[in-house]
Design a protein around this motif. Sequence first.
Motif, short mmCIF file in Angstrom:
data_model
loop_
_atom_site.label_atom_id
_atom_site.label_comp_id
_atom_site.label_asym_id
_atom_site.label_seq_id
_atom_site.Cartn_x
_atom_site.Cartn_y
_atom_site.Cartn_z
N ARG A 87 0.84 -1.21 0.00
CA ARG A 87 0.00 0.00 0.00
C ARG A 87 0.87 1.25 0.00
O ARG A 87 1.82 1.36 0.77
N THR A 96 -1.03 -8.07 9.21
CA THR A 96 -1.65 -8.86 10.27
C THR A 96 -0.63 -9.77 10.95
O THR A 96 0.43 -10.08 10.40
N ARG A 139 -2.95 -3.29 6.03
CA ARG A 139 -3.42 -4.65 6.29
C ARG A 139 -2.29 -5.60 6.68
O ARG A 139 -2.19 -6.73 6.17
N ARG A 164 -3.90 0.62 9.26
CA ARG A 164 -4.96 -0.33 8.96
C ARG A 164 -5.09 -0.56 7.46
O ARG A 164 -5.39 -1.67 7.01
N ALA A 165 -4.87 0.49 6.67
CA ALA A 165 -4.96 0.35 5.21
C ALA A 165 -3.89 -0.60 4.67
O ALA A 165 -4.09 -1.25 3.64
#
Length: 394
Positions: free
Chosen positions: A194, A222, A220, A217-218
């Motif tokens: 991103r 994890t 992603r 958060r954009a």
Amino acid sequence: MRFVFRRPPILFALALIGAAPPPSTAISTLSPDSETRWVSFDLTPGNQIRFTMAVNGMPATAILDTGVSASVISRDFASVHRLHVQPRGHASAIGGNVAIGWAATQSIALGGLTRRGGGMIVTTLPAAATGTARAVDILIGHDLIDAYALEIDFEAKRFRLIKSGRLPFRGLSAPLSIAANQNVYVTEALLGGRRLAPMVVDTGDGSSITLSQESFRAARITGLPTTTTIAYGLAGALITDLAIVPSLAVGKLTASDVEIRVERRGGFSHEIGAAGRIGSGFLQQYRVLLDPIAGHIVFGPSSQTGKPPVRSTSGILVATEAARLRVLHVMRGSPAEVSGWRAGDLICAIDGTPVPADYSNSPISSWSVGSPGRVVLLSGCDGRERALTLGRFY
């Protein structure tokens, strides 16, 4: 008060709101021998570039801070040297808002740069914002230096201003400009595939990479173990989440195992419309050239390039107070949290050795990042002893 643990980050970012300073009538010149006019610096305990310059012919201690939207003089310096301060509203700083003023200056001298006329923003620069007992006098922002190329040689602890377009060393490049809205140096980064933009290039921020909650958060990402940490801005303390990401790219540069701080919802980056900040904790792994006129930042190799970040294995972040340590923050999920340590606890001895006056510069201070499994005996100032087993938790 001295902050201890990997030079905990201090955050000087400042965005002007409300009344703006008067239009500048300043005239800046760069001396013909500017390439030889290196400015020596040291790193504060808050990981900032600190040096000496001159304002109106008087010596001043300054921080090189590309994250402020205009250069700043401290209220104390203005008062001592009888500068007339005009109220100018408020500015948004990390941790909250601060009142600002404006004062005219006759001259400013910095390396090969001389400026005549103009003025600077005035606000309070607390000593706690550098992690030392003495506050600095000046924050040098883009408005004084963005017409030139800024070369920072972290290994030799020196920087210089040279003509835009010069390339004194080879390296990997990334785009660089001055953001029209934020009036700070900005680039872009790539995390988890991103694009994160704009990313403020902030030499006044002692941390590595800081992201807004929305940007993180954009991306992603994890499965990362996360914890918490503390930092200090002009408007006070703030808590952020902390993690180590496998890789992050800035232009053609790809870095591995990068320390990331994630602001809480509505943090400073979100407030100024930025995806996040690239601080001196990241930049100091390289030799750096910032040249917004030429449109690039260049990262050259150094002996620090590629070194993994130092991790706390205790989870205790402290400040020194005379011959004792005060716990400032206990990191989430850490051995210290499990053992019941709390902010405000006092430590007077480590493994039986009293806390020395020069604690942050002594070998004893490395206990908080010691090898996992090591047991450290911490003596409280109330005489109680507590054993802490170090471990990896993020």
